[in-house]
Enzyme design. Structure first.
Site: not given
Ligand SMILES: *[C@@H]1O[C@H](CO)[C@@H](O)[C@H](O)[C@H]1NC(C)=O
Ligand SMILES: *[C@@H]1O[C@H](CO)[C@@H](O)[C@H](O)[C@H]1NC(C)=O
Ligand SMILES: *[C@@H]1O[C@H](CO)[C@@H](O)[C@H](O)[C@H]1NC(C)=O
Ligand SMILES: *[C@@H]1O[C@H](CO)[C@@H](O)[C@H](O)[C@H]1NC(C)=O
Ligand SMILES: *[C@@H]1O[C@H](CO)[C@@H](O)[C@H](O)[C@H]1NC(C)=O
Ligand SMILES: *[C@@H]1O[C@H](CO)[C@@H](O)[C@H](O)[C@H]1NC(C)=O
Ligand SMILES: *[C@@H]1O[C@H](CO)[C@@H](O)[C@H](O)[C@H]1NC(C)=O
Ligand SMILES: *[C@@H]1O[C@H](CO)[C@@H](O)[C@H](O)[C@H]1NC(C)=O
Ligand SMILES: *[C@@H]1O[C@H](CO)[C@@H](O)[C@H](O)[C@H]1NC(C)=O
Ligand SMILES: *[C@@H]1O[C@H](CO)[C@@H](O)[C@H](O)[C@H]1NC(C)=O
Ligand SMILES: *[C@@H]1O[C@H](CO)[C@@H](O)[C@H](O)[C@H]1NC(C)=O
Ligand SMILES: *[C@@H]1O[C@H](CO)[C@@H](O)[C@H](O)[C@H]1NC(C)=O
Length: 768
Positions: A289-290
């Site tokens: 995930d970012w």
């Protein structure tokens, strides 16, 4: 990040500093030196299984070609491909021109391409889940896939199976299909297939136990929350829907922000190397995930393949780690091979469109990717509306000449375009919409949509009133609006907002409740429509005798007005079903209401309820909900008869047949249909309508009733249709924590067929 506003700004706190000073960074499994207090430890599982195509011909071909490319790449080129770079998209990998490898463009979902023009704002997954219609789920996936394809987007960051909906107030529950693994699994399968059939790589997310927003990321207070769940719960509730996506060929997957058993989601070797890549034979690649990477060597060896949106702990340090032997070069090769194999697997090497993603601030050619998706959006939107109260057939409306429309949620917001990338709000703590914001069609955060236009409920209702040569009155602002004595009905529109990054503070708000009560005091035919990003409680007014009908519209997307008019006027009979449990009182959710606050530098969230979330929890504790999971009314009535169970043979041994390698999604046997359960349903009412029969099974040692079949069938007035629920081996199995296999227990399985999880019409038995 160009002009596309990213969640990153919010998420990137001081955690990188913290993570570097964390003693776990140096250790492979990421937890060994952490002090108490402590719950579970995540067992170390090393090394990462190398992707090889497994048993599937298309994957095998893809791997052969990917390996050929990787063998020609330098160490720097390989390292370069394992992290994100600046570019037009939310995530970008680099091109290698001499080898014909293009940049890969990653774009947000799961309700359409965020932040672009001439794209559709689809219904949110929670609305798609509420349709209980696999056909619509598939068409939803195909239509979205077509848009990502035409924009040249390689990887769509969808679909969502986590959060599943453990916590009633969790901010992102609306991004999933509903609080049940079987319903969610059906959606995951349909969307994975629909999107990848268009050549776009899905990225199923968030793996795993990402059930709340609060402290999902590290911050000044310390590390992120740790979701601690036992092995059986992990499999039967949270892994279950991902299995359907994997079985359907999901070519990538996103690891989650928070920790699991104290090890970060993107460096948890048990989750990545163990469950995903060994037990479930995953051939695709795992993306962080970012900004979710918290250590370099640990994440590489735990099985993460690609870090986004920048190099974070990799880049030159990954090169060094390979050179000094802390990460094997075979592991690096595997990362890149997996990424390129996914690209070949989906056929993107052959004539994929140019990326046509542009910032708003730059002039660019129009690339209109919508086709006729508006019609489908309207259809799904309508099918996702849930009618929960309808006294004396108040609905459908019968060509009223005089209507009144109230509430902020009926109209367009004053300034929704303030931040066009985030329609319906940004990342906000907000549980009720104020009078300026307007109708709610999606939730907030990276999962929001960007509508090309918006048909508000008021627009569509007014158009209909005009056709009927009527009069419409409105007041969108007042909390105590005037009621006109001659008006045939008073429609009140309210909503409940939720957003990524924040859990909700309430499942209701005083302004909206007071508005409803004020109108009802003076209007004997008050009809309430609720747009909500998740659960919205209604006990403040639901028993009011002047409130004659209530509809949950959830989050219908850009055609919301047309969808609600189709339902209100009876152009379609509503058939949406509750994809979660609506309690009478918020306190009825017990410890599953609020996110866990935790305390100290290592907050712990023990999933002590095990398998008992949502309706499983209400059933277990004998709590009567306001609207149970699966509930929803129709304009017609139905009778259920002739329950029968056909045994289809197949492997009924205790455990599935061993397979090496394991097919992606798990051993083949678990998907075998062992029984067909059939019922006949007659439409006994006055109108043609859709019915959503549901099958619940009582598995020994598991919750009393678990959804294991559903269908949405159109039945003409007076007609009878036969409905079949195919029951697979997995549907009847439990996860055996000792054998580490799906186990089919011998014995009798009580089964229940009905119109909701509590409205049981027929019972029977499956015998294994
Ligand atoms: C979580 O469970 C562990 C052990 O099972 C226990 O020591 C710890 O106190 C629990 N944490 C919380 C916050 O309940
Ligand atoms: C988490 O800990 C529980 C309890 O020890 C264990 O059953 C489960 O397998 C662990 N899962 C992961 C992913 O670490
Ligand atoms: C890595 O990718 C960037 C962005 O495409 C490029 O500028 C750079 O030259 C690449 N480096 C290597 C070693 O390939
Ligand atoms: C890379 O490693 C060096 C030490 O070798 C360290 O100082 C630096 O912080 C690391 N960079 C990142 C982004 O992890
Ligand atoms: C190898 O390099 C990595 C990345 O810089 C570093 O974290 C690690 O400590 C190094 N290991 C050894 C044994 O030098
Ligand atoms: C519904 O119909 C019944 C029977 O005709 C009547 O007694 C009752 O008042 C009606 N309720 C409302 C809210 O109109
Ligand atoms: C929407 O509502 C929020 C919270 O009430 C408020 O902060 C925001 O300013 C509103 N937005 C607009 C455009 O009115
Ligand atoms: C209802 O109507 C009366 C007058 O008929 C008015 O005084 C009152 O404000 C209205 N609204 C409510 C909520 O009572
Ligand atoms: C229902 O509405 C009527 C007006 O049409 C009003 O006279 C009556 O008091 C209302 N009932 C309640 C319980 O508010
Ligand atoms: C909801 O539950 C709380 C706590 O148990 C209680 O104080 C409150 O009165 C309840 N509300 C209603 C409407 O029953
Ligand atoms: C949930 O959190 C609220 C604060 O937002 C608190 O007042 C309430 O007691 C909590 N309820 C439960 C059941 O934990
Ligand atoms: C079981 O049901 C499916 C439809 O869902 C049907 O295709 C199949 O033929 C049925 N099998 C038997 C043996 O009836």
């Amino acid at each position: 990040m160009k002009s596309i506003p990213l969640l990153g700004g919010l998420l990137l706190s001081s955690h990188q500093v913290l993570a570097q000073s964390d003693p776990r960074v140096a250790s492979l499994d990421g937890f060994t030196e952490v002090p108490d207090p402590y719950y579970g430890q995540s067992p170390p599982v090393y090394p990462t299984p190398e992707g090889d195509g497994g048993v599937d011909k298309s994957w095998q071909n893809a791997y052969a070609r990917a390996r050929e490319l990787v063998s020609q790449m330098t160490l720097d080129e390989k390292v370069n491909m394992t992290h994100g770079h600046e570019g037009d998209c939310v995530g970008n990998t680099p091109s290698i021109e001499r080898l014909g490898i293009p940049k890969l463009c990653f774009a947000d979902g799961p309700s359409g391409i965020r932040g672009q023009e001439f794209v559709s704002a689809f219904p949110a997954q929670i609305t798609v889940g509420a349709t209980f219609d696999r056909g619509l789920m598939k068409r939803f996936g195909e239509a979205m896939g077509m848009e990502y394809f035409r924009k040249g987007i390689n990887v769509a960051l969808l679909p969502v199976a986590g959060p599943l909906g453990r916590i009633a107030r969790a901010g992102r529950n609306w991004e999933g299909f509903g609080a049940d693994p079987y319903l969610s699994g059906a959606g995951m399968k349909a969307v994975t297939t629909g999107v990848q059939d268009q050549g776009v790589i899905v990225q199923s997310k968030h793996w795993l136990l990402n059930e709340q927003e609060y402290r999902r990321n590290p911050g000044p207070e310390g590390e992120s929350l740790s979701s601690n769940a036992d092995d059986r719960t992990i499999h039967e509730l949270y892994v279950f829907p991902f299995m359907d996506s994997l079985k359907a060929g999901a070519a990538s997957l996103m690891c989650s922000y928070q920790r699991v058993n104290n090890s970060y989601g993107c460096q948890n070797s048990k989750l990545l190397n163990g469950i995903l890549k060994t037990e479930l034979g995953f051939q695709g690649f795992v993306t962080s995930d970012w900004y979710a990477q918290h250590a370099g060597v640990a994440s590489a060896n735990a099985g993460m393949d690609l870090v986004m949106p920048n190099q974070a702990f990799w880049g030159p340090n990954l090169t060094e780690a390979v050179n000094n032997g802390s990460v094997a070069e075979t592991r690096l090769n595997d990362m890149v091979t997996r990424i390129l194999a996914a690209w070949y697997y989906t056929g993107q090497d052959d004539g994929y469109p140019e990326v046509a993603v542009s910032p708003y601030t730059e002039q660019h050619p129009i690339v209109d990717v919508r086709g006729d998706n508006a019609a489908l959006i309207r259809e799904i939107g309508a099918a996702g509306h849930i009618l929960v109260k309808n006294v004396n057939n108040t609905l459908p409306l019968k060509k009223p000449r005089y209507l009144s429309v109230y509430g902020y949620d009926a109209r367009l917001g004053d300034s929704p375009w303030e931040n066009p990338a985030r329609f319906g709000g940004g990342y906000e703590v907000n549980f009720g919409w104020n009078t300026q914001n307007g109708t709610l069609i999606t939730g907030g955060g990276s999962g929001t949509s960007t509508p090309p236009y918006l048909i508000s409920p008021f627009d569509a209702i007014q158009r209909r009133v005009m056709e009927d040569q009527g009069t419409v009155r409105w007041d969108f602002a007042a909390i105590n609006p005037p009621v006109y004595a001659n008006s045939e009905a008073c429609l009140v529109f309210i909503n409940g907002y939720a957003s990524e990054a924040f859990d909700r503070l309430s499942l209701q708000d005083e302004f909206s409740d007071q508005l409803v009560k004020n109108v009802a005091t003076n209007c004997s035919n008050t009809i309430v429509v609720i747009h909500s990003a998740g659960i919205r409680t209604v006990d403040e007014w639901i028993e009011h005798p002047n409130i004659t009908a209530v509809v949950y519209g959830l989050l219908p997307g850009q055609e919301t007005g047309n969808s609600i008019v189709d339902v209100l006027y009876g152009d379609i009979s509503p058939s949406g079903r509750m994809p979660f449990t609506v309690a009478r009182n918020e306190s009825d959710y017990g410890h599953l209401l609020n996110s866990t606050v935790g305390s100290g530098p290592y907050p712990q969230d023990n999933f002590t309820e095990g398998l008992y979330i949502d309706y499983r929890y209400f059933d277990k504790h004998n709590i009567t909900p306001r609207y149970e999971f699966g509930y929803g009314l129709s304009y017609s009535t139905f009778s259920y008869a002739d329950l029968s169970v056909d045994s289809l043979g197949g492997n009924t041994n205790e455990y599935p047949t061993e397979q090496v390698p394991v097919p992606q999604g798990g051993p083949s046997d678990i998907w075998d249909v062992l029984f067909n359960v059939t019922v006949n349903i007659e439409n006994t009412g006055d109108v043609d309508a859709n019915e959503v029969p549901q099958l619940y099974v009582n598995i020994a040692t598991a919750p009393a009733r678990q959804l294991r079949g559903f269908d949405r069938v159109h039945i003409a007035c007076g007609a009878t249709e036969q409905v079949t629920f195919p029951v697979t081996r997995r549907d009847l199995s439990i996860w055996d924590v000792v054998a580490q296999k799906w186990k089919l227990q011998k014995g009798q399985y009580p089964i229940y067929v009905g119109a909701s999880s509590r409205d049981i019409r027929l019972t029977g038995t499956i015998e294994v």
